[in-house]
Design a protein around this motif. Structure first.
Motif, PDB file in Angstrom:
ATOM      1  N   ASP A 245     -20.607 -15.883   0.715  1.00  0.00           N
ATOM      2  CA  ASP A 245     -20.405 -14.482   0.514  1.00  0.00           C
ATOM      3  C   ASP A 245     -20.736 -13.969  -0.709  1.00  0.00           C
ATOM      4  O   ASP A 245     -21.143 -13.079  -0.166  1.00  0.00           O
ATOM      5  CB  ASP A 245     -19.519 -13.644   2.682  1.00  0.00           C
ATOM      6  CG  ASP A 245     -19.512 -14.617   3.775  1.00  0.00           C
ATOM      7  OD1 ASP A 245     -18.730 -14.270   4.194  1.00  0.00           O
ATOM      8  OD2 ASP A 245     -20.596 -15.434   4.001  1.00  0.00           O
ATOM      9  N   LYS A 246     -19.289 -13.989  -0.675  1.00  0.00           N
ATOM     10  CA  LYS A 246     -20.090 -13.770  -1.849  1.00  0.00           C
ATOM     11  C   LYS A 246     -20.627 -13.828  -3.352  1.00  0.00           C
ATOM     12  O   LYS A 246     -21.204 -12.954  -3.784  1.00  0.00           O
ATOM     13  CB  LYS A 246     -17.791 -13.978  -2.760  1.00  0.00           C
ATOM     14  CG  LYS A 246     -17.489 -13.413  -4.119  1.00  0.00           C
ATOM     15  CD  LYS A 246     -16.332 -14.367  -4.383  1.00  0.00           C
ATOM     16  CE  LYS A 246     -15.106 -14.018  -3.597  1.00  0.00           C
ATOM     17  NZ  LYS A 246     -13.718 -14.449  -4.204  1.00  0.00           N
TER      18      LYS A 246
ATOM     19  N   GLU B 231     -23.487 -11.239  -1.568  1.00  0.00           N
ATOM     20  CA  GLU B 231     -23.520 -10.542  -1.686  1.00  0.00           C
ATOM     21  C   GLU B 231     -23.408  -9.193  -3.271  1.00  0.00           C
ATOM     22  O   GLU B 231     -24.067  -8.055  -3.425  1.00  0.00           O
ATOM     23  CB  GLU B 231     -22.098  -9.591  -1.585  1.00  0.00           C
ATOM     24  CG  GLU B 231     -21.545  -9.550  -0.310  1.00  0.00           C
ATOM     25  CD  GLU B 231     -20.090  -9.719   0.779  1.00  0.00           C
ATOM     26  OE1 GLU B 231     -19.907 -10.105   1.304  1.00  0.00           O
ATOM     27  OE2 GLU B 231     -19.805  -9.080  -0.089  1.00  0.00           O
TER      28      GLU B 231
END
Length: 500
Positions: free
Chosen positions: A110-111, A114
């Motif tokens: 996710d990091k 994003e």
């Protein structure tokens, strides 16, 4: 290693996301990071060696040093930038009690998704990453230039840092970051970034090796030769004929210039001088050789000097081996007085003794930084003349440790198990024998092993057998005995062997 990574990526795409796969990525990342540490140390050693060559030589390695300086700065900056990206990924990840990342828990990306992507395209950070990779690649290509020696490095840069769009297994075209990082577990992306750092370190190594090789070839070029004026003696009486020759530094009889201008004529690749000395004082001799190399005309000017004196008034004192004398070894010294027979000349200095022949002495300097050699000559008419010369005293150079005759060797484990550990006095012209009597072996992840003698014992071989590909084994704390010099406590430098 890279092929293995792609096989694992394919497995992940098939949603086979077992804990073992995530752990495998973690272990792979550890291997890359260990390899990167060793490569960084190796590159530092190579750069230091190249810089030393550039400082010691007459300019042959200057161009190689310029390339090395640019490449080192570019590589350091790029590896640091990728290191910062890795730091972003692991910033909020708590390590285990053993100090390792929790590989099995790093199954989300996710990091990165994003930070690097926005919709179907890149975010500002993603654009910055691609631009940085492209800039590194282009700047490196500009640094090494178009010389054929670096052709393989150019190909490496194009292959390993290609940010073009990629077609996936279904024929869909995807952007570079999207294909390689979007939706992947954090540990997989971390490993891919470590692999990119490794590629940059390896390319830096290849540039240094190519630069050193290219400079060595350049030193053999005709444009690098120096013409040397060699006179039959250094001083002449007024009106006396000056005889001697101008030779090329390599003294190669097959080296024949296309033309020559100066006080003499060409014979067997050298200019033979025959002229009458001028007035009392310093006189000059100059001219020029001309060569043709690769279809180009290369001029090679030369210039020398000689002194015309009315009568002998100064001695010629020179160290046979070098311009200084070394403490701890017998330094051969030749002494002469212009116009005086050697058996009518005597020399004295603290620690100096006769070598058994007229004009030949041995000097064993004691304490202090300098030693004064005093010379007395007796002229044919019985008059005495005197002169003196001060020499600098230097300590002996430190021995250099070597594995398989190299400071930083590479090869399989089987090679390392049977090599001989040696030590040499680099760039030291005196006859010296060095015998290694003990050394330490450090394999990454294994305890240090102390070995007696100069070959691996059973314990060392057992440790080496556990080494992994890319591990850098360090040979340190080398102890040796010496013959031919007064060597008591000089430390021997360490050497390394990279497992391939």
């Amino acid at each position: 290693m890279v092929n293995l990574m792609y096989l694992v990526f394919i497995a992940m795409m098939a949603l086979n996301m077992s804990k073992e796969v995530l752990t495998a990525f973690g272990l792979m990342n550890e291997q890359f990071e260990e390899s990167n540490t060793g490569a960084k140390e190796n590159n530092t050693s190579l750069y230091t060696a190249l810089a030393a060559k550039a400082g010691e030589s007459g300019g042959e390695f200057a161009a190689a040093k310029v390339v090395a300086d640019k490449v080192k700065a570019l590589s350091d900056n790029f590896v640091s930038y990728i290191g910062a990206l890795k730091g972003d990924i692991t910033k909020d990840v708590e390590k285990t009690e053993a100090g390792k990342l929790p590989y099995e828990a790093m199954d989300k990306g996710d990091k990165i998704d994003e930070m690097w992507f926005a919709g179907d395209g890149y975010s500002k950070k993603g654009e910055e990453i691609v631009a940085t990779i492209e800039k590194y690649k282009n700047d490196m290509k500009a640094a090494v230039g178009t010389d054929k020696k670096y052709k393989g490095i150019i190909n490496e840069l194009d292959n390993k840092f290609n940010t073009s769009d990629v077609k996936d297994g279904e024929g869909v075209t995807k952007k570079y970051l999207d294909y390689h990082y979007k939706g992947f577990p954090a540990i997989a992306s971390l490993t891919k970034l470590s692999a990119m750092q490794n590629s940059a370190e390896v390319i830096e190594t290849n540039v240094y090796n190519a630069a050193l090789g290219k400079a060595a070839v350049a030193t053999a070029s005709m444009s690098k030769y120096t013409a040397i004026v060699v006179l039959d003696k250094n001083a002449y009486f007024q009106g006396e004929k000056v005889t001697g020759k101008v030779v090329l530094g390599r003294y190669d009889p097959d080296t024949k210039p296309t033309s020559f201008s100066g006080p003499g004529k060409i014979e067997n690749g050298q200019a033979v001088i025959n002229m009458v000395a001028g007035g009392v004082g310093e006189q000059g001799i100059k001219g020029q050789f001309t060569f043709v190399e690769d279809g180009k005309t290369i001029p090679l000017p030369f210039e020398g000097k000689y002194v015309v004196v009315p009568r002998p008034n100064s001695a010629t004192i020179s160290a046979d081996k070098m311009n200084v004398v070394y403490r701890g070894v017998p330094n051969p010294i030749s002494v002469s007085f212009a116009g005086i027979a050697d058996n009518k000349v005597s020399a004295s200095a603290p620690g100096m003794s006769s070598a058994g022949k007229p004009g030949k002495y041995v000097l064993n300097p004691g304490g202090g930084n300098t030693v004064m050699v005093n010379v007395t000559g007796t002229l044919p008419n019985g008059d005495k003349v005197a002169d003196k010369k001060e020499f600098r005293i230097k300590g002996l150079p430190a021995p250099t440790g070597k594995v398989r005759g190299e400071i930083a060797a590479k090869g399989p484990k089987s090679n390392l198990e049977v090599v001989t550990i040696s030590a040499t006095m680099e760039d030291f012209d005196f006859p010296v024998s060095v015998n290694v009597t003990q050394f330490n072996v450090k394999v990454p992840g294994q305890p240090t092993v102390v070995v007696s003698g100069n070959k691996m014992d059973g314990r060392a071989k057992s440790a080496i057998a556990k080494a992994q590909k890319g591990d850098v084994v360090v040979i340190s704390e080398i102890k040796a005995s010496f013959s031919g010099i007064d060597q008591r406590a000089k430390a021997v430098s360490a050497c390394t062997f990279e497992i391939q």
